[in-house]
Design a protein around this motif. Structure first.
Motif, PDB file in Angstrom:
ATOM      1  N   SER A  97       1.008  -1.232   0.050  1.00  0.00           N
ATOM      2  CA  SER A  97      -0.235  -0.102   0.238  1.00  0.00           C
ATOM      3  C   SER A  97       0.835   1.368   0.038  1.00  0.00           C
ATOM      4  CB  SER A  97      -1.062  -0.081   1.157  1.00  0.00           C
ATOM      5  OG  SER A  97      -0.290  -0.093   2.358  1.00  0.00           O
ATOM      6  N   ALA A  98       2.040   1.216   0.468  1.00  0.00           N
ATOM      7  CA  ALA A  98       2.911   2.548   0.751  1.00  0.00           C
ATOM      8  C   ALA A  98       3.385   2.741  -0.689  1.00  0.00           C
ATOM      9  CB  ALA A  98       4.074   2.178   1.626  1.00  0.00           C
ATOM     10  N   VAL A  99       3.730   1.799  -1.353  1.00  0.00           N
ATOM     11  CA  VAL A  99       4.232   2.030  -3.037  1.00  0.00           C
ATOM     12  C   VAL A  99       3.069   2.330  -3.673  1.00  0.00           C
ATOM     13  CG1 VAL A  99       5.104   0.634  -5.136  1.00  0.00           C
ATOM     14  CG2 VAL A  99       6.127   0.357  -2.881  1.00  0.00           C
ATOM     15  N   ARG A 100       1.926   1.983  -3.568  1.00  0.00           N
ATOM     16  CA  ARG A 100       0.752   2.136  -4.269  1.00  0.00           C
ATOM     17  C   ARG A 100       0.390   3.562  -4.200  1.00  0.00           C
ATOM     18  NH1 ARG A 100      -3.835  -0.957  -3.164  1.00  0.00           N
ATOM     19  NH2 ARG A 100      -2.734  -2.136  -1.487  1.00  0.00           N
ATOM     20  N   ALA A 101       0.462   4.188  -2.809  1.00  0.00           N
ATOM     21  CA  ALA A 101      -0.027   5.558  -2.319  1.00  0.00           C
ATOM     22  C   ALA A 101       1.014   6.377  -3.139  1.00  0.00           C
ATOM     23  CB  ALA A 101       0.003   5.587  -0.934  1.00  0.00           C
ATOM     24  N   LYS A 102       2.378   6.086  -2.773  1.00  0.00           N
ATOM     25  CA  LYS A 102       3.391   6.956  -3.420  1.00  0.00           C
ATOM     26  C   LYS A 102       3.204   7.109  -4.884  1.00  0.00           C
ATOM     27  CE  LYS A 102       8.221   7.770  -2.837  1.00  0.00           C
ATOM     28  NZ  LYS A 102       8.849   7.338  -4.311  1.00  0.00           N
ATOM     29  N   ARG A 103       2.643   6.126  -5.655  1.00  0.00           N
ATOM     30  CA  ARG A 103       2.724   6.099  -7.163  1.00  0.00           C
ATOM     31  C   ARG A 103       1.581   7.198  -7.411  1.00  0.00           C
ATOM     32  NH1 ARG A 103       2.842  -0.070  -8.572  1.00  0.00           N
ATOM     33  NH2 ARG A 103       4.923  -0.376  -8.481  1.00  0.00           N
ATOM     34  N   ARG A 104       0.656   7.086  -6.740  1.00  0.00           N
ATOM     35  CA  ARG A 104      -0.609   7.707  -6.900  1.00  0.00           C
ATOM     36  C   ARG A 104      -0.529   9.301  -6.492  1.00  0.00           C
ATOM     37  NH1 ARG A 104      -4.313   9.072  -9.735  1.00  0.00           N
ATOM     38  NH2 ARG A 104      -6.379   9.785  -8.703  1.00  0.00           N
ATOM     39  N   TYR A 105       0.288   9.556  -5.618  1.00  0.00           N
ATOM     40  CA  TYR A 105       0.800  10.762  -5.113  1.00  0.00           C
ATOM     41  C   TYR A 105       1.462  11.426  -6.222  1.00  0.00           C
ATOM     42  CZ  TYR A 105       3.281  14.319  -2.312  1.00  0.00           C
ATOM     43  OH  TYR A 105       3.883  15.379  -1.887  1.00  0.00           O
ATOM     44  N   GLU A 106       2.551  10.713  -6.626  1.00  0.00           N
ATOM     45  CA  GLU A 106       3.240  11.467  -7.940  1.00  0.00           C
ATOM     46  C   GLU A 106       2.497  11.631  -9.258  1.00  0.00           C
ATOM     47  OE1 GLU A 106       6.470   8.648  -8.084  1.00  0.00           O
ATOM     48  OE2 GLU A 106       7.484   9.555  -6.329  1.00  0.00           O
ATOM     49  N   GLU A 107       1.533  10.698  -9.387  1.00  0.00           N
ATOM     50  CA  GLU A 107       0.706  11.000 -10.366  1.00  0.00           C
ATOM     51  C   GLU A 107      -0.061  12.303 -10.069  1.00  0.00           C
ATOM     52  OE1 GLU A 107      -1.215   7.197 -11.214  1.00  0.00           O
ATOM     53  OE2 GLU A 107      -2.953   8.372 -11.554  1.00  0.00           O
TER      54      GLU A 107
END
Ligand code: DC
Length: 223
Positions: free
Chosen positions: A148-158
């Protein structure tokens, strides 16, 4: 040979990016099933009804005409004749979608539409219940996940790239909440199909994941 590739997994695992690339490489269509549920959620938002009002949501679902068309290779979702592609990617629509997607009536309508598309063409289809429910006989089944941490970071960057202000902690909280909702609903919850291959994209880039799946498709004779 006609084939179907099912990709399921939680929000932000990279399903749509990977599925779109795969479809391009394989020369088939990409079916983004989340977009259909998103269109349905947008309809209920516009109508001002609560996502928890089962009767009202199901009534809206009956009158919603959701259609998929391909224009220049891109999937366009039409809601009662209107192209809604530009309106369904907001956080508000995303959060409502997992709440509207719990209703069996909504799911039945979307699944029928998805099965019809896969009957007529080879597809790469992504979602939450593709390998378990929509295409139980899919040629290749992938369960794509990431922490979930990696997924959140990707979404954040998007979102930052789009210039939208956002907060990493609340994005991760939303992702965890959406996972819980998708995994715990009664009708076709998100889970890995028994015959699906688990791919964890936490430490793999898009290229690596795409190549892993292409190799599986080759083994199954799709390429
Ligand atoms: O993939 P996405 O983020 O666009 O999906 C939005 C929501 O739609 C997701 O929270 C769960 C729901 N969904 C579903 O229940 N079944 C699918 N096949 C695809 C999406």
């Amino acid at each position: 040979m006609s084939y179907s590739i099912a990709i399921d997994g939680p929000a932000g695992a990279g399903k749509s990016t990977i599925a779109r690339r795969l479809a391009q490489r394989m020369g088939c269509i990409y079916v983004d099933t989340g977009a259909m549920y998103r269109a349905m959620a947008l309809y209920t938002l516009r109508s001002g009804i609560a996502a928890e009002d089962a009767q009202a949501v199901c009534a809206k679902c009956r009158e919603a005409d959701i259609e998929i068309r391909y224009e220049n290779g891109e999937q366009i979702v039409y809601l009662n004749g209107e192209n809604v592609n530009g309106l369904i990617r907001t956080e508000a629509v995303g959060n409502r979608t997992s709440r509207v997607a719990v209703y069996p009536q909504v799911r039945r309508k979307m699944v029928e539409l998805q099965q019809k598309i896969a009957k007529n063409s080879s597809v790469v289809m992504d979602g939450r219940d593709i390998g378990t429910c929509v295409l139980p006989d899919a040629t290749v089944k992938i369960y794509l996940t990431a922490s979930s941490a990696v997924r959140a970071k990707r979404r954040y960057e998007e979102l930052m790239q789009k210039g939208e202000s956002c907060d990493l902690a609340s994005i991760e909280a939303d992702i965890i909440q959406r996972d819980r909702q998708d995994m715990s609903r009664e009708t076709s919850p998100l889970r890995q199909a028994e015959d699906a291959v688990l791919v964890d994209s936490s430490d793999q880039n898009i290229e690596e994941v795409t190549e892993t799946i292409i190799a599986l498709c080759r083994q199954k004779g799709c390429i």
